[in-house]
Design a protein around this motif. Structure first.
Motif, PDB file in Angstrom:
ATOM      1  N   GLU A  30      14.258 -11.931  63.600  1.00 31.10           N
ATOM      2  CA  GLU A  30      14.523 -11.053  62.460  1.00 31.10           C
ATOM      3  C   GLU A  30      15.563 -10.007  62.855  1.00 31.10           C
ATOM      4  O   GLU A  30      15.412  -9.314  63.852  1.00 31.10           O
ATOM      5  CB  GLU A  30      13.233 -10.376  62.011  1.00 31.10           C
ATOM      6  CG  GLU A  30      13.397  -9.230  61.032  1.00 31.10           C
ATOM      7  CD  GLU A  30      14.152  -9.621  59.778  1.00 31.10           C
ATOM      8  OE1 GLU A  30      15.091  -8.878  59.411  1.00 31.10           O
ATOM      9  OE2 GLU A  30      13.821 -10.656  59.173  1.00 31.10           O
ATOM     10  N   GLU A  32      16.405  -7.214  61.303  1.00 27.66           N
ATOM     11  CA  GLU A  32      16.056  -5.823  61.052  1.00 27.66           C
ATOM     12  C   GLU A  32      14.949  -5.361  62.005  1.00 27.66           C
ATOM     13  O   GLU A  32      14.507  -6.120  62.862  1.00 27.66           O
ATOM     14  CB  GLU A  32      15.635  -5.653  59.592  1.00 27.66           C
ATOM     15  CG  GLU A  32      16.633  -6.171  58.573  1.00 27.66           C
ATOM     16  CD  GLU A  32      18.000  -5.499  58.629  1.00 27.66           C
ATOM     17  OE1 GLU A  32      18.111  -4.422  59.253  1.00 27.66           O
ATOM     18  OE2 GLU A  32      18.947  -6.043  58.043  1.00 27.66           O
ATOM     19  N   ARG A  33      14.496  -4.123  61.822  1.00 28.20           N
ATOM     20  CA  ARG A  33      13.508  -3.527  62.723  1.00 28.20           C
ATOM     21  C   ARG A  33      12.085  -3.647  62.220  1.00 28.20           C
ATOM     22  O   ARG A  33      11.152  -3.179  62.877  1.00 28.20           O
ATOM     23  CB  ARG A  33      13.855  -2.045  62.963  1.00 28.20           C
ATOM     24  CG  ARG A  33      15.206  -1.840  63.640  1.00 28.20           C
ATOM     25  CD  ARG A  33      15.223  -2.421  65.037  1.00 28.20           C
ATOM     26  NE  ARG A  33      16.536  -2.304  65.682  1.00 28.20           N
ATOM     27  CZ  ARG A  33      16.792  -2.734  66.911  1.00 28.20           C
ATOM     28  NH1 ARG A  33      15.843  -3.329  67.612  1.00 28.20           N
ATOM     29  NH2 ARG A  33      18.001  -2.604  67.416  1.00 28.20           N
ATOM     30  N   ASP A  34      11.902  -4.248  61.059  1.00 29.10           N
ATOM     31  CA  ASP A  34      10.562  -4.454  60.517  1.00 29.10           C
ATOM     32  C   ASP A  34      10.631  -5.620  59.544  1.00 29.10           C
ATOM     33  O   ASP A  34      11.720  -6.116  59.212  1.00 29.10           O
ATOM     34  CB  ASP A  34      10.043  -3.191  59.826  1.00 29.10           C
ATOM     35  CG  ASP A  34       8.516  -3.107  59.804  1.00 29.10           C
ATOM     36  OD1 ASP A  34       7.870  -4.165  59.966  1.00 29.10           O
ATOM     37  OD2 ASP A  34       7.985  -2.005  59.615  1.00 29.10           O
ATOM     38  N   VAL A  35       9.478  -6.062  59.078  1.00 31.91           N
ATOM     39  CA  VAL A  35       9.422  -7.196  58.163  1.00 31.91           C
ATOM     40  C   VAL A  35       9.666  -6.731  56.731  1.00 31.91           C
ATOM     41  O   VAL A  35       9.625  -5.545  56.423  1.00 31.91           O
ATOM     42  CB  VAL A  35       8.061  -7.916  58.275  1.00 31.91           C
ATOM     43  CG1 VAL A  35       7.781  -8.329  59.714  1.00 31.91           C
ATOM     44  CG2 VAL A  35       6.929  -7.052  57.732  1.00 31.91           C
ATOM     45  N   GLY A  36       9.894  -7.675  55.849  1.00 31.88           N
ATOM     46  CA  GLY A  36      10.030  -7.355  54.428  1.00 31.88           C
ATOM     47  C   GLY A  36      11.285  -7.867  53.765  1.00 31.88           C
ATOM     48  O   GLY A  36      11.360  -7.948  52.541  1.00 31.88           O
ATOM     49  N   ASP A  40      12.902  -4.209  51.508  1.00 31.04           N
ATOM     50  CA  ASP A  40      13.111  -2.917  52.145  1.00 31.04           C
ATOM     51  C   ASP A  40      14.386  -2.312  51.564  1.00 31.04           C
ATOM     52  O   ASP A  40      15.494  -2.555  52.045  1.00 31.04           O
ATOM     53  CB  ASP A  40      13.222  -3.073  53.660  1.00 31.04           C
ATOM     54  CG  ASP A  40      13.293  -1.733  54.384  1.00 31.04           C
ATOM     55  OD1 ASP A  40      13.470  -0.695  53.708  1.00 31.04           O
ATOM     56  OD2 ASP A  40      13.180  -1.727  55.625  1.00 31.04           O
ATOM     57  N   ARG A  86       4.111  -6.134  54.523  1.00 34.97           N
ATOM     58  CA  ARG A  86       3.805  -5.610  55.857  1.00 34.97           C
ATOM     59  C   ARG A  86       2.302  -5.674  56.136  1.00 34.97           C
ATOM     60  O   ARG A  86       1.894  -5.957  57.273  1.00 34.97           O
ATOM     61  CB  ARG A  86       4.358  -4.199  55.988  1.00 34.97           C
ATOM     62  CG  ARG A  86       5.886  -4.216  56.023  1.00 34.97           C
ATOM     63  CD  ARG A  86       6.534  -2.851  56.170  1.00 34.97           C
ATOM     64  NE  ARG A  86       7.987  -3.026  56.331  1.00 34.97           N
ATOM     65  CZ  ARG A  86       8.861  -2.034  56.335  1.00 34.97           C
ATOM     66  NH1 ARG A  86       8.466  -0.777  56.207  1.00 34.97           N
ATOM     67  NH2 ARG A  86      10.163  -2.296  56.487  1.00 34.97           N
ATOM     68  N   ALA A  89       1.604  -9.276  57.119  1.00 40.22           N
ATOM     69  CA  ALA A  89       1.988  -9.547  58.503  1.00 40.22           C
ATOM     70  C   ALA A  89       0.962  -8.997  59.483  1.00 40.22           C
ATOM     71  O   ALA A  89       0.632  -9.643  60.490  1.00 40.22           O
ATOM     72  CB  ALA A  89       3.370  -8.960  58.786  1.00 40.22           C
ATOM     73  N   LYS A  90       0.441  -7.815  59.210  1.00 34.28           N
ATOM     74  CA  LYS A  90      -0.568  -7.226  60.098  1.00 34.28           C
ATOM     75  C   LYS A  90      -1.882  -7.996  60.016  1.00 34.28           C
ATOM     76  O   LYS A  90      -2.538  -8.244  61.041  1.00 34.28           O
ATOM     77  CB  LYS A  90      -0.785  -5.765  59.732  1.00 34.28           C
ATOM     78  CG  LYS A  90       0.396  -4.864  60.072  1.00 34.28           C
ATOM     79  CD  LYS A  90       0.169  -3.436  59.582  1.00 34.28           C
ATOM     80  CE  LYS A  90       1.384  -2.561  59.870  1.00 34.28           C
ATOM     81  NZ  LYS A  90       1.210  -1.188  59.311  1.00 34.28           N
ATOM     82  N   TYR A  95       3.097  -9.821  63.736  1.00 29.97           N
ATOM     83  CA  TYR A  95       4.063  -8.949  64.411  1.00 29.97           C
ATOM     84  C   TYR A  95       4.278  -9.363  65.864  1.00 29.97           C
ATOM     85  O   TYR A  95       5.390  -9.246  66.388  1.00 29.97           O
ATOM     86  CB  TYR A  95       3.594  -7.491  64.350  1.00 29.97           C
ATOM     87  CG  TYR A  95       4.022  -6.757  63.094  1.00 29.97           C
ATOM     88  CD1 TYR A  95       5.272  -6.153  63.005  1.00 29.97           C
ATOM     89  CD2 TYR A  95       3.182  -6.681  61.997  1.00 29.97           C
ATOM     90  CE1 TYR A  95       5.670  -5.471  61.864  1.00 29.97           C
ATOM     91  CE2 TYR A  95       3.564  -6.010  60.839  1.00 29.97           C
ATOM     92  CZ  TYR A  95       4.814  -5.402  60.776  1.00 29.97           C
ATOM     93  OH  TYR A  95       5.206  -4.742  59.635  1.00 29.97           O
ATOM     94  N   PHE A 100      12.408  -8.601  66.833  1.00 27.56           N
ATOM     95  CA  PHE A 100      13.145  -7.761  65.900  1.00 27.56           C
ATOM     96  C   PHE A 100      14.512  -7.384  66.466  1.00 27.56           C
ATOM     97  O   PHE A 100      14.736  -7.358  67.681  1.00 27.56           O
ATOM     98  CB  PHE A 100      12.357  -6.487  65.596  1.00 27.56           C
ATOM     99  CG  PHE A 100      11.148  -6.707  64.739  1.00 27.56           C
ATOM    100  CD1 PHE A 100      11.283  -7.015  63.393  1.00 27.56           C
ATOM    101  CD2 PHE A 100       9.869  -6.623  65.272  1.00 27.56           C
ATOM    102  CE1 PHE A 100      10.175  -7.222  62.588  1.00 27.56           C
ATOM    103  CE2 PHE A 100       8.754  -6.809  64.488  1.00 27.56           C
ATOM    104  CZ  PHE A 100       8.894  -7.117  63.149  1.00 27.56           C
TER     105      PHE A 100
END
Length: 428
Positions: A30, A32-36, A40, A86, A89-90, A95, A100
């Motif tokens: 991925e 980016e720095r986080d999912v979505g 986002d 998110r 994912a958790k 994660y 990332f």
């Protein structure tokens, strides 16, 4: 045996969740720095604007095994959609599988069952196969605008909030879902607002009889009513609730109801009726500070917003690997490569309802195929023969308007039934 999932938006997360459930080793890449993914809205690349809401209601949007919170409204906004992804994912421990801040620059098939993936920093990694889930709303389709324009132009992917409209005469080109949303906001904030439409469309309100419209429509699918009956009933509801588009100064649709991607918007027609948005014919030229339309009229304009969709592109793959000649994938059920057993796509769909449940079915089928491919079970052998052709019609009996917009359009109920039959086959 490790597989690579490219992208951690809704499609990639669904693929990851079902690979994990099947015990298939994988990792997700991925950028980016986080999912979505696109949800986002803080990302400069995201096409999501601040007022964006889903156009499919909660029960038809959520993943079947992970309901949205009860306190969410009928049509969640983009921030709620992001929080939901998110949380998903958790909940499934995804994660830990995601790398990332890394970009796939190139993916090359060395041999069957061996892919070499080159990342943005120049390093390479080897995988047993790829699941492409990088999404289809990243690269804007910007049409050439004949003439010379002295005002401002932009694609809707760059729109975030209506401050840009203040004191300007704004033209929105394209009456898709984003175009209608943006035109409504322009009508409230611009000096003048116009909406240029190439053809007539059926505009579907978000509610009918006090319920989300898509939930009302699902009744016909659950009863297995014939297409003609469903179309007739839906048309009657539409004429009763909003009337005909021609009554608002819009062109008469040149296709029957359900034969184009649905435009779900409860505000654009009232905005037109109130005079906040003025419909215009197809844009043919930009000239100085004017826009010229196909009916011969011209209008002074300061800002043009092209809400003209996106190009489906996977630049990290060779055209030959996409089974096409134009760089747009041509896969069985928009999911399985017809010849390879190690390349799949999840999420390259345009359904007439929520897409996330269909992604979930794609992900389950892909995991089932990968899990059974090593054993060469009966289901895998049968599906391998099917994906080699001939391929089924995915329109559910509809005749979609012939356009690039509908290349990956599917009728959601019949597509879901077909994917479930594939999953049952792979489990046999």
């Amino acid at each position: 045996m490790t597989f690579c999932v490219i992208g951690a938006g809704a499609a990639g997360l669904s693929a990851a969740r079902h690979l994990a459930a099947a015990g298939i080793p994988f990792e997700v890449i991925e950028r980016e720095r986080d999912v979505g993914g696109i949800w986002d809205a803080s990302l400069p690349r995201s096409p999501v604007y601040h007022s964006a809401h889903l156009i499919s209601s909660k029960p038809l949007t959520q993943f079947p095994d992970f309901p949205m919170p009860r306190e969410y409204p009928d049509y969640p906004d983009h921030a709620q959609a992001l929080a939901y992804l998110r949380a998903y994912a958790k909940a499934f421990g995804l994660y830990d599988h995601i790398r990332f801040g890394e970009t796939v620059e190139r993916a090359e098939r060395e041999t069957p069952g061996e892919w070499r993936v080159t990342l943005g920093d120049g390093t390479t990694r080897t995988y047993a196969g790829l699941i492409v889930a990088s999404g289809v709303h990243w690269v804007p389709a910007m049409p050439p605008a004949p003439g010379s324009f002295e005002g401002l132009t932009m694609h809707s992917c760059g729109y975030k909030s209506p401050e840009i409209f203040q004191g300007r005469r704004v033209l929105v080109v394209g009456a898709g879902n984003s175009g209608c949303d943006i035109a409504v906001e322009a009508g409230r904030h611009a000096e003048q607002a116009f909406l240029s439409v190439r053809r007539g469309y059926h505009f579907i309100p978000k509610y009918a009889f006090g319920r989300p419209t898509d939930q009302v429509g699902e009744v016909g699918h659950r009863l297995r009513l014939p297409l003609g009956v469903r179309r007739g009933l839906n048309g009657l509801v539409l004429r009763t609730v909003v009337g005909r588009p021609e009554a608002y100064g819009l062109p008469k649709p040149d296709h029957r109801l359900l034969e184009s991607h649905p435009i779900v918007n409860s505000e654009i027609l009232p905005s037109i009726r109130r005079g906040e948005v003025r419909p215009k014919a197809d844009l043919v030229e930009l000239r100085g500070r004017e826009a010229v339309f196909s009916d011969g009229t011209a209008q002074p304009i300061d800002l043009v917003v092209f809400a003209t969709g996106y190009r489906v592109t996977f630049p990290f793959l060779e055209t030959r690997d996409l089974n096409s000649t134009d760089g747009r994938p041509n896969f069985y059920l928009h999911t399985f490569h017809p010849a390879y057993d190690d390349l799949f796509i999840v999420g390259n769909l345009q359904p007439d309802s929520g897409v996330w449940p269909l992604m979930e079915l794609q992900a389950r089928a892909v995991a089932g195929y990968i899990g059974g491919a090593g054993a060469h079970g009966r289901g895998v052998r049968e599906l391998r023969a099917r994906k080699g052709g001939p391929w089924p019609d995915l329109s559910g009996g509809l005749r979609y308007v012939p356009s690039e917009r509908h290349r990956y359009e599917v009728e959601h109920a019949s597509f879901a039934r077909r994917m479930r039959s594939v999953i049952r086959l792979l489990e046999s």
